[in-house]
Design an enzyme around this catalytic site. Structure first.
Site, mmCIF file in Angstrom:
data_model
loop_
_atom_site.group_PDB
_atom_site.id
_atom_site.type_symbol
_atom_site.label_atom_id
_atom_site.label_comp_id
_atom_site.label_asym_id
_atom_site.label_seq_id
_atom_site.Cartn_x
_atom_site.Cartn_y
_atom_site.Cartn_z
ATOM 1 N N LYS A 171 0.811 -1.216 0.000
ATOM 2 C CA LYS A 171 0.000 0.000 0.000
ATOM 3 C C LYS A 171 0.847 1.270 0.000
ATOM 4 O O LYS A 171 0.459 2.285 -0.589
ATOM 5 C CB LYS A 171 -0.959 -0.016 1.189
ATOM 6 N N GLU A 195 -2.578 6.607 8.349
ATOM 7 C CA GLU A 195 -2.927 7.756 7.523
ATOM 8 C C GLU A 195 -4.134 8.466 8.119
ATOM 9 O O GLU A 195 -4.850 7.909 8.966
ATOM 10 C CB GLU A 195 -3.224 7.335 6.085
ATOM 11 N N ARG A 200 -5.395 -8.248 -9.018
ATOM 12 C CA ARG A 200 -6.018 -9.566 -9.118
ATOM 13 C C ARG A 200 -7.477 -9.386 -9.514
ATOM 14 O O ARG A 200 -7.952 -8.262 -9.649
ATOM 15 C CB ARG A 200 -5.950 -10.268 -7.760
#
Length: 640
Positions: A112, A188, A281
């Site tokens: 990420k 975050e 994916r």
């Protein structure tokens, strides 16, 4: 090139989905399966049994199975090793084609933070945040609360916690770390509240060219796990186009090959938006994109893995216009009345009647070409089926989704979230597009009421017994006045020396509700208590367990019971002091960790039995620990 042979390193509905797509292309298929979880393997040409569910995460084992079966391809599905650059590299080393992006693309996309760095380098906005190694790092982030802590390699709602204040950071950090396979997390600024929607863009690339296949909106979530998805989004095109442009820009920079999903948060009121992450994916919700694009995404994956195939050769060099609207409802084995706990158990094929008709599609692993009994356990996620509907408009798709739920009959003792799905579709916020990512958390009580009322009003006519109760699915008819003989005998020779066999009678005086074996209530008389009658309410637990733990006494304040069936991750040791609200134990179900908190101050006197060990599966209601209550003596010790 030999005829392609694909090993699917996955299970459940996604494995069946790949087998069907491959079969239509003329490919040979190979399944992996484990004991008590083999329904998907009946759709494959060949199958290999794994020794445990953990082997789905073992790169070398998966590659070894592909070599042994002489497979030319490995399809990872979603979850498990689907975002493993290690598996993609191991496939290349073994001269096996990995059906997915290149190892370098997966390395960036599945991390990420690396994906955020790519976005930033291309001018795509992200929420402020950074990698953290301790709770202190989170507190030093200086972005203000609320703060979101995320596992770098989490997914499916795992490894994510929101902290509203500094006091929540320590425990949230620990839980996210425990749910991260790599034990790496970042933090975050949390963008939450009314208006924030979850929108994701589906792209497909051939390594040189990239096109998008529109977007999906996935704002109906619980604990960051998507429950209902729609395509296209309810947002205006002017709000969605910047997301599509950014997804294509990032995928082009990665020289993306295969399917990919780029996720964003968008504020419907302020129009602010940020990039979240990349999923390199096939997604659980790929079905709604297939419905509006009329493109088989799994077959597209397989075909792009073959040499010389390109988007152009597959007639995909431009984005087709969206056709109508699609909705996907995720039917899960969860009990909404018990905080959406997993509901393990056994389901028979005859327990289910699936909806059908124009515009309705069912993707499920509760289907087999050989067996008709399915087991819901704690090793895999709770998804039972995906109900996908398509209509010319959002309103038509919603009406079709409501009909599908009205036709769905689920008579197993395994509880589902059916009433939640129905309640969402009946809610005015769904109709008006006012759903945000935390909407269901706020509105769950009202949603359940709406779903319950709709379920009652749409029920088919039933036959009642003389007592006015409804016969259960297993047709156990009980009448007032029914007499039972209860024989109690010691189960061991040691007990037999102290206790003799006794016999008692129980008479059902009246029956208030009879859906036995799920539930039976009314009044009874018994020789156990010779005088007067007793009101009773017998309900079958939704959990099944082979745990050898003794059961906790719900009336004993010193007994701390396991609220769910799950794997024990942590437990306090005897002698440890705990305060009300402290963590006594941590249980893992489907890779997500749940906390058992101390209901009062005390000292851990002892474990509930030999089965209280880290790594063991404990059953719902099992006795985890006994507390000595401060200031009240030590009433719990003598009970062990």
């Amino acid at each position: 090139m030999p005829n392609p042979k694909v090993l699917v390193a996955n299970r459940g509905e996604i494995a069946i989905r790949v087998f069907r797509a491959a079969a239509e292309l003329g490919w040979t298929t190979v399944a992996l399966y484990t004991e008590n979880d083999s329904s998907h393997s009946t759709y494959a040409d060949e199958s290999i049994q794994l020794s445990s569910p953990a082997e789905y995460m073992d790169v070398q084992k998966v590659v070894e199975c592909a070599i042994r079966s002489k497979s030319t391809h490995i399809h990872p599905g979603y979850g498990f090793l689907s975002e493993s650059s290690e598996l993609a590299s191991a496939c290349a080393a073994a001269n096996i084609t990995f059906v997915g992006p290149s190892p370098d693309t997966i390395r960036i996309a599945s991390d990420k933070l690396l994906a955020r760095e790519l976005a930033t380098s291309l001018g795509v906005p992200v929420a402020p945040g950074k990698r953290v190694k301790s709770p202190e790092d989170v507190l030093a982030l200086d972005v203000g609360f609320p703060v979101m802590i995320k596992a770098l390699d989490g997914g499916g709602g795992r490894g994510i916690r929101i902290c509203e204040g500094a006091e929540e950071v320590g425990e949230a950090f620990k839980r996210c770390l425990g749910e991260s396979p790599s034990r790496q997390v970042f933090a975050e600024k949390a963008l939450k509240g009314p208006g924030w929607k979850h929108v994701e863009v589906q792209i497909v690339g051939d390594g040189r060219e990239v096109v998008h296949l529109w977007e999906r909106e996935c704002s109906v979530q619980r604990r960051f796990q998507k429950i209902i998805e729609i395509a296209p989004s309810s947002l205006p095109r002017t709000s969605v186009q910047p997301l599509i442009d950014s997804a294509v820009k990032m995928a082009t920079a990665l020289k993306y090959k295969g399917l990919g999903t780029f996720e964003f948060l968008v504020n419907a009121s302020t129009k602010q938006w940020v990039f979240l992450e990349i999923n390199p994916r096939v997604q659980v919700e790929h079905t709604v994109t297939e419905e509006i694009s009329n493109i088989d995404l799994v077959q597209t994956q397989l075909l792009l893995s073959l040499p010389n195939n390109t988007l152009s050769s597959l007639s995909l060099s431009s984005t087709p216009p969206p056709m109508g609207h699609a909705i996907q409802l995720r039917l899960t084995a969860e009990d909404p009345t018990k905080s959406f706990r997993l509901s393990p158990g056994t389901i028979r094929a005859e327990d289910i009647t699936w909806p059908a008709g124009r515009g309705i599609r069912i993707d499920t692993w509760l289907s087999s070409l050989q067996t008709n009994t399915f087991t819901v356990g704690t090793d895999f996620d709770s998804l039972l089926a995906k109900i996908i509907v398509h209509g010319a408009s959002f309103e038509e798709a919603t009406r079709r989704a409501r009909r599908a739920l009205q036709e769905l009959r689920f008579r197993s003792n395994v509880r589902t979230n059916m009433e939640v799905l129905g309640g969402v579709l009946e809610h005015p916020d769904w109709r008006d597009g006012r759903v945000d990512t935390l909407w269901l958390e706020r509105e769950v009580e009202g949603v359940l009421k709406l779903g319950g009322r709709k379920k009652d009003s749409s029920s088919t006519s039933t036959t009642t017994t003389a007592s006015g109760s409804t016969p259960s699915a297993s047709h156990v008819t009980l009448q007032p006045g029914t007499i039972f003989h209860l024989h109690l005998s010691p189960s061991s020779s040691d007990q037999a020396q102290e206790q003799k066999q006794t016999t008692h009678t129980l008479t059902l005086s009246s029956i208030a509700l009879n859906t036995f074996p799920e539930r039976l209530s009314g009044t009874l008389q018994t020789s156990l208590i010779p005088k007067g009658s007793l009101s009773f309410d017998l309900s079958q637990s939704q959990s099944q367990s082979s745990s050898s733990l003794p059961l906790a006494d719900p009336n004993n304040p010193t007994h701390i019971a396991s609220p769910i069936t799950g794997k024990l991750v942590e437990v306090c040791k005897p002698g440890e002091k705990v305060r009300k609200g402290d963590t006594i134990a941590v249980l893992s179900v489907m890779k997500m960790e749940s906390i058992v908190s101390a209901p009062r101050d005390g000292v851990v006197a002892a474990y509930g039995g030999e089965g209280v060990r880290v790594g063991e599966v404990v059953g719902e209601g099992g006795l985890l620990v006994v507390l000595d209550l401060e200031g009240e003596g030590r009433p719990g010790r003598s009970r062990l």
